[in-house]
Write a protein that holds these residues in place. Structure first.
Motif, PDB file in Angstrom:
ATOM      1  N   GLY A  41      48.446   8.809  29.659  1.00 28.68           N
ATOM      2  CA  GLY A  41      47.304   9.517  29.093  1.00 28.68           C
ATOM      3  C   GLY A  41      47.440   9.748  27.600  1.00 28.68           C
ATOM      4  N   MET A  42      48.221   8.922  26.923  1.00 28.43           N
ATOM      5  CA  MET A  42      48.467   9.068  25.488  1.00 28.43           C
ATOM      6  C   MET A  42      47.820   7.949  24.671  1.00 28.43           C
ATOM      7  N   LEU A  43      46.899   7.207  25.295  1.00 36.11           N
ATOM      8  CA  LEU A  43      46.232   6.102  24.619  1.00 36.11           C
ATOM      9  C   LEU A  43      44.857   6.552  24.134  1.00 36.11           C
ATOM     10  N   ILE A  44      44.557   6.262  22.882  1.00 38.25           N
ATOM     11  CA  ILE A  44      43.240   6.526  22.312  1.00 38.25           C
ATOM     12  C   ILE A  44      42.640   5.175  21.957  1.00 38.25           C
ATOM     13  N   ASP A  45      41.578   4.795  22.660  1.00 38.03           N
ATOM     14  CA  ASP A  45      40.932   3.503  22.439  1.00 38.03           C
ATOM     15  C   ASP A  45      39.734   3.700  21.517  1.00 38.03           C
ATOM     16  N   ALA A  46      39.888   3.271  20.268  1.00 35.91           N
ATOM     17  CA  ALA A  46      38.820   3.405  19.272  1.00 35.91           C
ATOM     18  C   ALA A  46      38.208   2.049  18.942  1.00 35.91           C
ATOM     19  N   THR A  47      38.223   1.133  19.912  1.00 34.61           N
ATOM     20  CA  THR A  47      37.731  -0.226  19.667  1.00 34.61           C
ATOM     21  C   THR A  47      36.255  -0.413  19.994  1.00 34.61           C
ATOM     22  N   TYR A  48      35.662   0.543  20.701  1.00 28.16           N
ATOM     23  CA  TYR A  48      34.261   0.432  21.129  1.00 28.16           C
ATOM     24  C   TYR A  48      34.021  -0.867  21.902  1.00 28.16           C
ATOM     25  N   GLY A  49      34.989  -1.242  22.724  1.00 30.75           N
ATOM     26  CA  GLY A  49      34.851  -2.429  23.564  1.00 30.75           C
ATOM     27  C   GLY A  49      35.140  -3.742  22.863  1.00 30.75           C
ATOM     28  N   ARG A  50      35.466  -3.673  21.603  1.00 31.46           N
ATOM     29  CA  ARG A  50      35.795  -4.888  20.857  1.00 31.46           C
ATOM     30  C   ARG A  50      37.263  -5.247  21.063  1.00 31.46           C
ATOM     31  N   ARG A  51      37.637  -6.399  20.565  1.00 28.81           N
ATOM     32  CA  ARG A  51      39.014  -6.872  20.680  1.00 28.81           C
ATOM     33  C   ARG A  51      39.939  -5.962  19.861  1.00 28.81           C
ATOM     34  N   THR A  52      41.076  -5.608  20.444  1.00 28.67           N
ATOM     35  CA  THR A  52      42.068  -4.793  19.737  1.00 28.67           C
ATOM     36  C   THR A  52      42.771  -5.662  18.709  1.00 28.67           C
ATOM     37  N   ARG A  53      42.726  -5.225  17.449  1.00 29.09           N
ATOM     38  CA  ARG A  53      43.375  -5.976  16.371  1.00 29.09           C
ATOM     39  C   ARG A  53      44.524  -5.216  15.735  1.00 29.09           C
ATOM     40  N   ALA A  54      44.545  -3.898  15.923  1.00 23.33           N
ATOM     41  CA  ALA A  54      45.649  -3.097  15.381  1.00 23.33           C
ATOM     42  C   ALA A  54      46.020  -2.012  16.381  1.00 23.33           C
ATOM     43  N   VAL A  55      47.314  -1.768  16.474  1.00 17.41           N
ATOM     44  CA  VAL A  55      47.839  -0.694  17.312  1.00 17.41           C
ATOM     45  C   VAL A  55      48.524   0.277  16.357  1.00 17.41           C
ATOM     46  N   ILE A  56      48.070   1.532  16.383  1.00 19.81           N
ATOM     47  CA  ILE A  56      48.585   2.546  15.472  1.00 19.81           C
ATOM     48  C   ILE A  56      49.438   3.526  16.269  1.00 19.81           C
ATOM     49  N   PHE A  57      50.669   3.715  15.814  1.00 23.91           N
ATOM     50  CA  PHE A  57      51.576   4.659  16.438  1.00 23.91           C
ATOM     51  C   PHE A  57      51.514   5.962  15.655  1.00 23.91           C
ATOM     52  N   ALA A  58      51.266   7.064  16.352  1.00 25.97           N
ATOM     53  CA  ALA A  58      51.196   8.375  15.719  1.00 25.97           C
ATOM     54  C   ALA A  58      52.469   9.160  16.016  1.00 25.97           C
ATOM     55  N   SER A  60      52.729  11.955  17.172  1.00 25.85           N
ATOM     56  CA  SER A  60      52.541  12.776  18.377  1.00 25.85           C
ATOM     57  C   SER A  60      52.766  11.976  19.661  1.00 25.85           C
ATOM     58  N   SER A  61      53.246  10.744  19.533  1.00 26.19           N
ATOM     59  CA  SER A  61      53.455   9.793  20.631  1.00 26.19           C
ATOM     60  C   SER A  61      52.157   9.193  21.152  1.00 26.19           C
ATOM     61  N   HIS A  62      51.047   9.453  20.487  1.00 25.23           N
ATOM     62  CA  HIS A  62      49.794   8.808  20.851  1.00 25.23           C
ATOM     63  C   HIS A  62      49.788   7.387  20.303  1.00 25.23           C
ATOM     64  N   ILE A  63      49.138   6.499  21.042  1.00 18.35           N
ATOM     65  CA  ILE A  63      48.933   5.125  20.630  1.00 18.35           C
ATOM     66  C   ILE A  63      47.427   4.967  20.432  1.00 18.35           C
ATOM     67  N   ILE A  64      47.018   4.490  19.262  1.00 17.14           N
ATOM     68  CA  ILE A  64      45.607   4.364  18.937  1.00 17.14           C
ATOM     69  C   ILE A  64      45.276   2.892  18.769  1.00 17.14           C
ATOM     70  N   LEU A  65      44.252   2.436  19.479  1.00 20.21           N
ATOM     71  CA  LEU A  65      43.807   1.049  19.376  1.00 20.21           C
ATOM     72  C   LEU A  65      42.634   0.980  18.420  1.00 20.21           C
ATOM     73  N   SER A  66      42.651  -0.011  17.536  1.00 18.09           N
ATOM     74  CA  SER A  66      41.582  -0.186  16.562  1.00 18.09           C
ATOM     75  C   SER A  66      41.121  -1.639  16.556  1.00 18.09           C
ATOM     76  N   ALA A  67      39.837  -1.836  16.288  1.00 20.75           N
ATOM     77  CA  ALA A  67      39.280  -3.184  16.188  1.00 20.75           C
ATOM     78  C   ALA A  67      39.400  -3.734  14.772  1.00 20.75           C
ATOM     79  N   VAL A  68      40.026  -2.978  13.884  1.00 16.06           N
ATOM     80  CA  VAL A  68      40.212  -3.379  12.492  1.00 16.06           C
ATOM     81  C   VAL A  68      41.607  -3.985  12.333  1.00 16.06           C
ATOM     82  N   GLN A  69      41.723  -5.013  11.500  1.00 16.00           N
ATOM     83  CA  GLN A  69      43.009  -5.670  11.265  1.00 16.00           C
ATOM     84  C   GLN A  69      44.034  -4.691  10.692  1.00 16.00           C
TER      85      GLN A  69
END
Length: 91
Positions: A41-58, A60-69
């Motif tokens: 439950g530590m994943l934040i998906d900020a891709t809006y359904g698009r392809r994941t291009r970047a994985v950001i480690f915070a 706080s142990s959260h993993i954030i997915l982004s559609a931006v390179q």
């Protein structure tokens, strides 16, 4: 001091001071980290359904997915640092 915020795509914002790493999602170990974060439950998906291009480690142990390179996020982060440095020099 104001918190520096970084746009990670689609109007989603992350605190720059909380970012530990920005990586590409292509390797098997990173895919495994994403899966484990989803299970915890530590994943934040900020891709809006698009392809994941970047994985950001915070930090706080959260993993954030982004559609931006990753390079784009890096440039945005560096641009914020330059602006902050210029503001400090003006004061």
């Amino acid at each position: 001091m104001a918190t520096k915020l970084i746009n990670i795509g689609f109007g989603n914002i992350v605190s720059a001071s909380r970012i530990i790493a920005i990586v590409s999602p292509e390797s098997a170990p990173i895919k495994r980290v994403i899966s484990e974060a989803r299970d915890r439950g530590m994943l934040i998906d900020a891709t809006y359904g698009r392809r994941t291009r970047a994985v950001i480690f915070a930090d706080s142990s959260h993993i954030i997915l982004s559609a931006v390179q990753p390079e784009t996020v890096k440039h945005r982060l560096q641009a914020r640092e330059v602006v902050a440095e210029n503001e400090n020099n003006e004061q």
